[in-house]
Design an enzyme around this catalytic site. Sequence first.
Site, PDB file in Angstrom:
ATOM      1  N   GLU A  10      43.229 -10.405  50.189  1.00 47.45           N
ATOM      2  CA  GLU A  10      42.232 -10.908  49.230  1.00 47.45           C
ATOM      3  C   GLU A  10      41.620  -9.716  48.515  1.00 47.45           C
ATOM      4  O   GLU A  10      40.430  -9.442  48.631  1.00 47.45           O
ATOM      5  CB  GLU A  10      41.160 -11.753  49.933  1.00 47.45           C
ATOM      6  N   HIS A  12      41.002  -7.649  45.075  1.00 48.55           N
ATOM      7  CA  HIS A  12      40.893  -8.060  43.674  1.00 48.55           C
ATOM      8  C   HIS A  12      40.975  -6.903  42.686  1.00 48.55           C
ATOM      9  O   HIS A  12      40.676  -5.760  43.017  1.00 48.55           O
ATOM     10  CB  HIS A  12      39.582  -8.800  43.459  1.00 48.55           C
ATOM     11  N   HIS A 163      40.646 -19.556  46.632  1.00 43.95           N
ATOM     12  CA  HIS A 163      39.518 -18.622  46.616  1.00 43.95           C
ATOM     13  C   HIS A 163      38.265 -19.331  46.107  1.00 43.95           C
ATOM     14  O   HIS A 163      38.355 -20.219  45.260  1.00 43.95           O
ATOM     15  CB  HIS A 163      39.867 -17.432  45.703  1.00 43.95           C
ATOM     16  N   ASP A 283      38.652  -8.324  51.017  1.00 44.71           N
ATOM     17  CA  ASP A 283      37.917  -8.815  49.857  1.00 44.71           C
ATOM     18  C   ASP A 283      37.389  -7.624  49.041  1.00 44.71           C
ATOM     19  O   ASP A 283      36.225  -7.609  48.604  1.00 44.71           O
ATOM     20  CB  ASP A 283      36.779  -9.774  50.239  1.00 44.71           C
TER      21      ASP A 283
END
Length: 320
Positions: A10, A12, A163, A283
């Site tokens: 996850e 980004h 998400h 994340d």
Amino acid sequence: MAKIKKIALEEHFMTPGFQSYSKSYQQHLEPHVFEQLAQALTDFDEIRLGEMDRAGIDMVILSQTGPGVQAELDTPTAIVRARESNDFLAEQVSRHPTRYAGFACLPMQDPNAAANELERTVTQLGFKGAMVNGHTNGVYLDDPSYDVFWEKMQALDVPLYLHPTDPSQPLIAAEGHPELAGATWGWGVETGTHALRILFSGVFDRFPKLKLILGHMGEALPFLRWRFDSRFEAYPHGIKLQKRPSEYFGSNILITTSGVCSPAALVGAIAEMGAESVMFSVDFPYESTDVAAEFIENAPLDEETRNLVCHGNAERIFKL
Ligand code: MN
């Protein structure tokens, strides 16, 4: 001590020109925090690889930060910009092919176009699946119009990472509490509910090979599996499923540890889901890579389970 090999899912980035899509949550950040995040989101070299090296993260599957093109109100524009974003990501992956892989961003406004773009990115760009940021202009993935999309996901045998995003309508119980509306609580309620809509509408019965990944320790759902069975049996409202609700967890629904670095929650989630259904994630850049790595290195797991969570499950599921 050598760090254990890790793969994270996850993680980004920001496609050039996509900043305005993220305004709804980024506007609440302190200017210096925003500046740091913006730097990390647009970096594909020193910052990102440096953190990965320090934490023993071998590979990450990159995703455009939410909501991306799903916030676009003009469908033809969403289709074009999703393609641009995916081509941009493919370029970055090709610069560091042993460290990066890609999740597609998709124009979910048009299920057929989303299915086509998924196929293009998986078969031509080598992407590993897609990340979808919740509902798209209020439409959720249990809408029957998405069957064409699910069919394509299943045929390509790639997972969908669901998400969080802002709820389509403000959470009434959180009225007057903006601190609860977002990442602290509201996004989890929204995303967990979205996943349950998919489950209870029979999507996994129609497409039994689908894999749906939830971040944030499964948005708290693993801890309620028993209750889903018990109360659904008491109040089925005429809904029929082929299996008990709990049985879709660990088969169709998988989770990551992104943003929940709690050893107790991890052990509980593994007990509910099985060791083959929980995967490490950070994340990035919203959470600390160092904190996440230290958490998973020291969590009370046996060696075999730690290897599965850190990399083995991801290698199997994404065929890495
Ligand atoms: Mn995230």
